[in-house]
Design a protein around this motif. Structure first.
Motif, PDB file in Angstrom:
ATOM      1  N   HIS A 129      78.300  60.938  61.217  1.00 57.14           N
ATOM      2  CA  HIS A 129      78.191  61.814  62.177  1.00 57.14           C
ATOM      3  C   HIS A 129      76.764  61.757  62.516  1.00 57.14           C
ATOM      4  O   HIS A 129      76.475  61.745  63.922  1.00 57.14           O
ATOM      5  N   LEU A 130      75.874  62.072  61.886  1.00 58.77           N
ATOM      6  CA  LEU A 130      74.291  62.042  62.091  1.00 58.77           C
ATOM      7  C   LEU A 130      74.099  60.780  62.779  1.00 58.77           C
ATOM      8  O   LEU A 130      73.342  60.577  63.902  1.00 58.77           O
ATOM      9  N   ALA A 131      74.388  59.507  62.045  1.00 62.62           N
ATOM     10  CA  ALA A 131      73.839  58.257  62.413  1.00 62.62           C
ATOM     11  C   ALA A 131      74.483  58.028  63.683  1.00 62.62           C
ATOM     12  O   ALA A 131      73.799  57.576  64.943  1.00 62.62           O
ATOM     13  N   ASP A 132      75.858  58.376  64.115  1.00 61.01           N
ATOM     14  CA  ASP A 132      76.486  58.155  65.453  1.00 61.01           C
ATOM     15  C   ASP A 132      75.831  58.920  66.667  1.00 61.01           C
ATOM     16  O   ASP A 132      75.579  58.321  67.623  1.00 61.01           O
ATOM     17  N   ARG A 133      75.440  60.092  66.288  1.00 55.50           N
ATOM     18  CA  ARG A 133      74.907  61.003  67.178  1.00 55.50           C
ATOM     19  C   ARG A 133      73.591  60.629  67.669  1.00 55.50           C
ATOM     20  O   ARG A 133      73.292  60.475  68.856  1.00 55.50           O
ATOM     21  N   VAL A 134      72.809  60.156  66.689  1.00 58.33           N
ATOM     22  CA  VAL A 134      71.460  59.529  66.798  1.00 58.33           C
ATOM     23  C   VAL A 134      71.456  58.325  67.726  1.00 58.33           C
ATOM     24  O   VAL A 134      70.739  58.107  68.845  1.00 58.33           O
ATOM     25  N   ASP A 135      72.578  57.628  67.449  1.00 59.28           N
ATOM     26  CA  ASP A 135      72.689  56.314  67.963  1.00 59.28           C
ATOM     27  C   ASP A 135      73.065  56.711  69.440  1.00 59.28           C
ATOM     28  O   ASP A 135      72.412  55.730  70.325  1.00 59.28           O
ATOM     29  N   ALA A 136      74.052  57.467  69.592  1.00 65.37           N
ATOM     30  CA  ALA A 136      74.304  57.675  70.951  1.00 65.37           C
ATOM     31  C   ALA A 136      73.206  58.128  71.768  1.00 65.37           C
ATOM     32  O   ALA A 136      73.724  58.423  73.133  1.00 65.37           O
ATOM     33  N   LEU A 137      72.222  58.751  71.317  1.00 67.75           N
ATOM     34  CA  LEU A 137      71.131  59.357  72.285  1.00 67.75           C
ATOM     35  C   LEU A 137      70.618  58.016  73.189  1.00 67.75           C
ATOM     36  O   LEU A 137      70.157  58.500  74.296  1.00 67.75           O
ATOM     37  N   GLY A 138      70.517  57.048  72.570  1.00 71.76           N
ATOM     38  CA  GLY A 138      70.072  55.780  73.393  1.00 71.76           C
ATOM     39  C   GLY A 138      68.633  56.134  73.865  1.00 71.76           C
ATOM     40  O   GLY A 138      67.996  55.520  74.702  1.00 71.76           O
ATOM     41  N   HIS A 139      67.916  56.596  72.958  1.00 73.43           N
ATOM     42  CA  HIS A 139      66.210  56.847  73.145  1.00 73.43           C
ATOM     43  C   HIS A 139      65.611  55.538  72.751  1.00 73.43           C
ATOM     44  O   HIS A 139      65.997  54.943  71.794  1.00 73.43           O
TER      45      HIS A 139
END
Length: 400
Positions: free
Chosen positions: A312-322
């Motif tokens: 979940h953590l990895a997916d959410r950080v990836d989804a930021l697209g920063h």
């Protein structure tokens, strides 16, 4: 002067300065949270560097340690205790140990590595192969296996016969292992190097290479073990059985402990009575703490939680697209966020100012190793704040 400032001044006048000046003076914790002496609260996403597996103030650990303190803290290894025996049996069970395996209980990861070095030397060979960027500890034997020049060079000459090869390169490993090699010592995932995951099949290759050469395969699970990657040990995900495993950090949940597990009768027979020892290793306090940690991880399903929460953590950080985030690597709740610029240190400072503790493990990466009990909602607090923290880390530049 705040309470922290006064205490840090006293620290600098009393404590040997090998750690530099700490950034916080912490007073207590609960779950995945800690408080400093000035009353500020922080989400602990480092967990004592993968040590506080159950977080802070977990009732099972508190109860186990409190009970054991009221009974016996230390009896020396002239004798044994029920807790010491039970912990050794439990470590054999969770490592899926073959018959004849045995456990040596120590006080730290570095001590477990020192025991592994002596185990290797008892093969009659002197060569050891380790990996570039490896970290195995700072005592002189363990330091010979650690790769970073800044750690090694002030204390050379170190233990001779150690060769370092590129991590994850099976061909380089095969070329380095000779008839004089006593052991290959590897981390299943390199922690201090920045949470580096090797290519698929690397550990299987290492097992085949060492077996063919008659050398030991020693896996350093000091950071990856005890449920951190979603299994009891990361090597189990590779489907292999090494000759020895070193364990520490999360095993005691904060109480100092380490262990060498010699897997199989051949490895276990290498160290005879009198050839190694420890005053405090396997003491009933640490053993009882470790048993409580293992019981709680199993009872509360924390290995599955580590897998799910880490994903979940990895997916959410990836989804930021920063644009500053290049990747999220690792497994379970051992993760690193790769950065496009060497801004890990200012990012960690910005995070701390915002109430999050992270580890700038490399100039372009921050390491996250939160307690296994951390909630997904707590991880979301950090991810929601991360874009602003990243922007703060480059105050005078546009993000790439």
């Amino acid at each position: 002067m705040t309470g922290s400032e006064d205490l840090l001044s006293r620290y600098e006048n009393a404590v040997l300065g090998v750690f530099g000046r700490p950034s916080l003076v912490l007073s207590h914790g609960d779950g995945a949270w800690v408080w400093d002496v000035d009353g500020n609260r922080y989400l602990d996403l480092v967990g004592g560097i993968a040590v506080n597996a159950l977080g802070h103030n977990h009732p099972a650990l508190v109860a186990a340690v409190s009970k054991q303190v009221s009974e016996a803290v230390h009896v020396s290894n002239l004798f044994t205790t029920p807790a010491q025996i039970a912990l050794a049996e439990r470590l054999l069970a969770i490592t899926d140990a073959p018959p004849g395996s045995r456990v040596f209980l120590a006080n730290s990861g570095t001590e477990a590595i020192e025991a592994a070095v002596k185990l290797a030397r008892r093969t009659g060979r002197t060569g050891i192969v380790a990996a570039e960027n490896a970290f195995h500890g700072r005592t002189t034997g363990a330091l010979a296996l650690t790769h970073k020049a800044a750690y090694r060079e002030p204390f050379e000459p170190l233990l001779p016969g150690v060769t370092h090869v590129p991590y994850g390169d099976s061909d380089a490993l095969a070329a380095a292992v000779t008839p004089e090699t006593s052991a290959v010592v590897l981390e299943p995932i390199q922690g201090e190097a920045g949470v580096v995951v090797p290519p698929a099949g690397y550990l299987r290759d290492a097992r085949e290479i060492t077996r063919a050469a008659g050398a030991l395969l020693v896996l350093d699970e000091i950071q990856t073990g005890i449920g951190r990657t979603g299994s009891w040990f990361a090597f189990q995900e590779a489907g292999i059985v090494p000759d020895a495993v070193t364990v520490a950090k999360g095993l005691g949940g904060g109480v100092p402990i380490g262990a060498l597990v010699a897997l199989g009768s051949d490895a276990a027979a290498l160290l005879a009575p009198g050839q190694h020892g420890t005053t405090f290793g396997g003491n009933p306090l640490a053993a009882s703490a470790a048993l409580a940690v293992l019981d709680t991880i199993e009872r509360e399903g924390l290995m599955d939680h580590a897998t799910e929460a880490g994903r979940h953590l990895a997916d959410r950080v990836d989804a930021l697209g920063h644009p500053l985030v290049t990747e999220v690597r690792g497994r379970g709740l051992l993760r690193a966020i790769g950065l496009a610029e060497p801004v890990a240190a200012p990012l960690a400072t910005a995070a701390r100012d915002a109430g999050f503790i992270v580890n700038p493990v490399a100039p372009s990466a921050i390491r996250l190793a939160p307690p296994l009990v951390v909630g997904v909602d707590e991880l979301d607090l950090f991810v929601d704040a991360l874009p602003g923290l990243l922007d703060t880390a480059l105050p005078d530049q546009e993000t790439p």
